[in-house]
Design a protein around this motif. Structure first.
Motif, PDB file in Angstrom:
ATOM      1  N   THR A 100       6.846   1.336   3.415  1.00 45.86           N
ATOM      2  CA  THR A 100       6.881   1.927   4.760  1.00 45.86           C
ATOM      3  C   THR A 100       5.532   1.774   5.455  1.00 45.86           C
ATOM      4  O   THR A 100       5.452   1.455   6.643  1.00 45.86           O
ATOM      5  N   LYS A 101       4.480   1.978   4.661  1.00 50.66           N
ATOM      6  CA  LYS A 101       3.119   1.848   5.196  1.00 50.66           C
ATOM      7  C   LYS A 101       2.884   0.432   5.733  1.00 50.66           C
ATOM      8  O   LYS A 101       2.256   0.244   6.777  1.00 50.66           O
ATOM      9  N   LYS A 102       3.428  -0.539   5.004  1.00 50.35           N
ATOM     10  CA  LYS A 102       3.258  -1.941   5.388  1.00 50.35           C
ATOM     11  C   LYS A 102       4.076  -2.259   6.641  1.00 50.35           C
ATOM     12  O   LYS A 102       3.638  -2.971   7.535  1.00 50.35           O
ATOM     13  N   GLN A 103       5.279  -1.650   6.681  1.00 52.24           N
ATOM     14  CA  GLN A 103       6.185  -1.922   7.798  1.00 52.24           C
ATOM     15  C   GLN A 103       5.706  -1.262   9.089  1.00 52.24           C
ATOM     16  O   GLN A 103       5.864  -1.826  10.173  1.00 52.24           O
ATOM     17  N   PHE A 104       5.116  -0.064   8.971  1.00 52.87           N
ATOM     18  CA  PHE A 104       4.653   0.665  10.164  1.00 52.87           C
ATOM     19  C   PHE A 104       3.168   1.007  10.012  1.00 52.87           C
ATOM     20  O   PHE A 104       2.814   2.166   9.808  1.00 52.87           O
ATOM     21  N   PRO A 105       2.304  -0.017  10.120  1.00 53.10           N
ATOM     22  CA  PRO A 105       0.889   0.238   9.859  1.00 53.10           C
ATOM     23  C   PRO A 105       0.309   1.297  10.810  1.00 53.10           C
ATOM     24  O   PRO A 105       0.553   1.231  12.009  1.00 53.10           O
ATOM     25  N   GLY A 106      -0.395   2.251  10.231  1.00 54.47           N
ATOM     26  CA  GLY A 106      -1.094   3.270  11.039  1.00 54.47           C
ATOM     27  C   GLY A 106      -0.197   4.386  11.552  1.00 54.47           C
ATOM     28  O   GLY A 106      -0.688   5.357  12.115  1.00 54.47           O
ATOM     29  N   ASP A 107       1.131   4.285  11.370  1.00 57.78           N
ATOM     30  CA  ASP A 107       2.052   5.300  11.899  1.00 57.78           C
ATOM     31  C   ASP A 107       2.288   6.396  10.855  1.00 57.78           C
ATOM     32  O   ASP A 107       3.252   6.377  10.098  1.00 57.78           O
ATOM     33  N   LYS A 108       1.387   7.371  10.848  1.00 61.13           N
ATOM     34  CA  LYS A 108       1.444   8.428   9.828  1.00 61.13           C
ATOM     35  C   LYS A 108       2.694   9.299   9.968  1.00 61.13           C
ATOM     36  O   LYS A 108       3.271   9.755   8.981  1.00 61.13           O
ATOM     37  N   ALA A 109       3.109   9.537  11.241  1.00 61.78           N
ATOM     38  CA  ALA A 109       4.277  10.391  11.486  1.00 61.78           C
ATOM     39  C   ALA A 109       5.530   9.743  10.895  1.00 61.78           C
ATOM     40  O   ALA A 109       6.343  10.410  10.242  1.00 61.78           O
ATOM     41  N   LYS A 110       5.666   8.442  11.111  1.00 62.69           N
ATOM     42  CA  LYS A 110       6.826   7.707  10.586  1.00 62.69           C
ATOM     43  C   LYS A 110       6.842   7.762   9.051  1.00 62.69           C
ATOM     44  O   LYS A 110       7.880   8.023   8.430  1.00 62.69           O
ATOM     45  N   LEU A 111       5.667   7.556   8.469  1.00 57.74           N
ATOM     46  CA  LEU A 111       5.535   7.578   7.015  1.00 57.74           C
ATOM     47  C   LEU A 111       5.987   8.937   6.465  1.00 57.74           C
ATOM     48  O   LEU A 111       6.747   9.016   5.496  1.00 57.74           O
ATOM     49  N   ARG A 112       5.541  10.003   7.123  1.00 59.77           N
ATOM     50  CA  ARG A 112       5.894  11.354   6.686  1.00 59.77           C
ATOM     51  C   ARG A 112       7.409  11.574   6.774  1.00 59.77           C
ATOM     52  O   ARG A 112       8.043  12.099   5.859  1.00 59.77           O
ATOM     53  N   THR A 113       8.012  11.141   7.915  1.00 60.05           N
ATOM     54  CA  THR A 113       9.462  11.319   8.105  1.00 60.05           C
ATOM     55  C   THR A 113      10.245  10.592   7.015  1.00 60.05           C
ATOM     56  O   THR A 113      11.173  11.157   6.422  1.00 60.05           O
ATOM     57  N   VAL A 114       9.858   9.332   6.751  1.00 57.05           N
ATOM     58  CA  VAL A 114      10.581   8.546   5.744  1.00 57.05           C
ATOM     59  C   VAL A 114      10.461   9.208   4.374  1.00 57.05           C
ATOM     60  O   VAL A 114      11.452   9.362   3.649  1.00 57.05           O
ATOM     61  N   MET A 115       9.241   9.643   4.025  1.00 57.65           N
ATOM     62  CA  MET A 115       9.024  10.233   2.695  1.00 57.65           C
ATOM     63  C   MET A 115       9.738  11.586   2.566  1.00 57.65           C
ATOM     64  O   MET A 115      10.321  11.882   1.522  1.00 57.65           O
ATOM     65  N   ASP A 116       9.692  12.396   3.641  1.00 59.00           N
ATOM     66  CA  ASP A 116      10.388  13.694   3.606  1.00 59.00           C
ATOM     67  C   ASP A 116      11.881  13.487   3.390  1.00 59.00           C
ATOM     68  O   ASP A 116      12.515  14.189   2.599  1.00 59.00           O
ATOM     69  N   GLN A 117      12.438  12.514   4.111  1.00 62.37           N
ATOM     70  CA  GLN A 117      13.874  12.213   3.992  1.00 62.37           C
ATOM     71  C   GLN A 117      14.203  11.748   2.563  1.00 62.37           C
ATOM     72  O   GLN A 117      15.173  12.189   1.959  1.00 62.37           O
TER      73      GLN A 117
END
Ligand SMILES: [Zn+2]
Length: 369
Positions: A260-277
């Protein structure tokens, strides 16, 4: 149990208090501030280690990892250790020998044996090894990641085990009488070192690979050689080294995190949403005292009780075993083992007697070299 622990308090093979002090293993080490009050040990800390909990856990001695990320920060951290000993001298005493450890325990102190996790902090130099020996360093984890000396367990191999320089380092550690720690080494490195060492070796915090198939756990073939070497495996309290289910959960979570980090570089909010889900759909598995007790039973059956110790790895871990959340919890493990038929004599061996035997053996053999 109180009787066992009074006669033979816990000697903990690996504690990462210093990693907790300095943020976490993966953050850059801040400079040691001059104010010792920034490193409180006499009150309940937010981490997993402090003096009150060491006392509640009947801990008599600790191999304390002087965590650092370079030679220079290692020196800062070492200086901090001396200063902590001075401030908390009623409770702590740095020791440099098996006898020193016995005496400190007898005098009611918590004996601190300085250890270093990863010889690359010594810049792979024999001269640095000798200098730190003079400063009291007695145990070195031979390799953490693949470096100049040897291949690590979770890294790309470079030497197919140990390098020629690594061989010289083993010889020098034998000569000095240092404890060689094989935790984090690749299986080939473990085997190479067992081929050449003239003293017993230890695993300061590792479990049985047969029960939890991760690279940094110890295969049966090596455990059998450890028995012949008269060394010690100090079984750890880490869930991802204890059950395959938990190790798989961590690995899958990690791969999703990095993808996810690689797919959305720098997007911490997106990373958090994906991991929470992901965590919602894949709840964290539970690892129990019974699961880790299985490793003790397994290793005892395979090689005997003489070669087993305990290495918590507290403050170096993100997840904990249910019921074994910090350094005060060791006695609960012993209660479980006693329920499974471990005798008082056996429990005394794994809490401290085996470790002291191995340490004394190493000292004797080094004198003869
Ligand atoms: Zn470690």
């Amino acid at each position: 149990m109180d009787h066992v622990l009074k006669l033979s308090p816990i000697i903990d093979g690996h504690n990462d208090l210093f990693a907790w002090y300095f943020g976490c293993n993966y953050k850059k080490l801040p400079k040691c501030p001059e104010d010792i009050a920034d490193y409180p040990l006499d009150t309940l800390s937010k981490g997993q280690t402090d003096i009150p909990r060491w006392r509640n856990g009947a801990v008599g001695a600790v191999q304390l990892n002087i965590y650092s990320d370079s030679l220079s920060s290692f020196l800062d951290a070492y200086d901090l250790l001396f200063r902590l000993e001075k401030v908390y001298n009623k409770d702590l005493q740095i020791v440099q020998s098996a006898d020193g450890m016995r005496k400190a325990i007898k005098n009611g102190k918590i004996a601190i044996l300085p250890m270093l996790e990863g010889s690359d902090r010594l810049e792979s130099k024999l001269s640095n090894l000798r200098l730190f020996y003079k400063l009291g360093l007695r145990c070195v984890t031979f390799t953490y990641t693949t470096g100049d000396l040897a291949d690590g367990s979770d890294d790309l191999p470079k030497h197919n085990g140990i390098s020629p320089l690594g061989r010289s380092m083993v010889k020098e550690m034998n000569r000095l009488g240092m404890l060689i720690d094989l935790s984090h080494a690749s299986a080939k490195t473990m085997s190479d070192i067992l081929d050449i060492t003239e003293t017993p070796v230890i695993f300061s915090h590792s479990n049985a690979r047969k029960l939890c198939d991760v690279n940094r756990n110890v295969p049966d073939t090596i455990l059998l050689r450890l028995k012949a070497n008269k060394g010690l495996i100090m079984l750890d309290m880490v869930p991802d080294h204890t059950t395959n289910k938990f190790a798989n959960w961590v690995n899958t979570g990690d791969s999703i995190y990095y993808a996810t980090k690689k797919q959305f570089p720098g997007d911490k909010a997106k990373l958090r949403t994906v991991m929470d889900q992901w965590e919602l759909e894949n709840p964290k598995p539970t690892v129990s005292i019974s699961d880790i007790a299985d490793h003790f039973d397994y290793v005892k059956k395979l090689i005997g009780v003489e070669y087993i110790g305990i290495g918590g790895d507290y403050d170096g871990i993100e997840y904990t075993i249910e019921g074994l959340e910090d350094v005060s919890c060791f006695p609960k493990l012993l209660v479980e083992l006693a329920k499974r038929g471990w005798t008082k004599t056996e429990l005394k061996k794994i809490t401290g007697e085996n470790y002291l035997r191995v340490f004394s053996d190493i000292e004797k053999k080094s004198k003869a070299l």
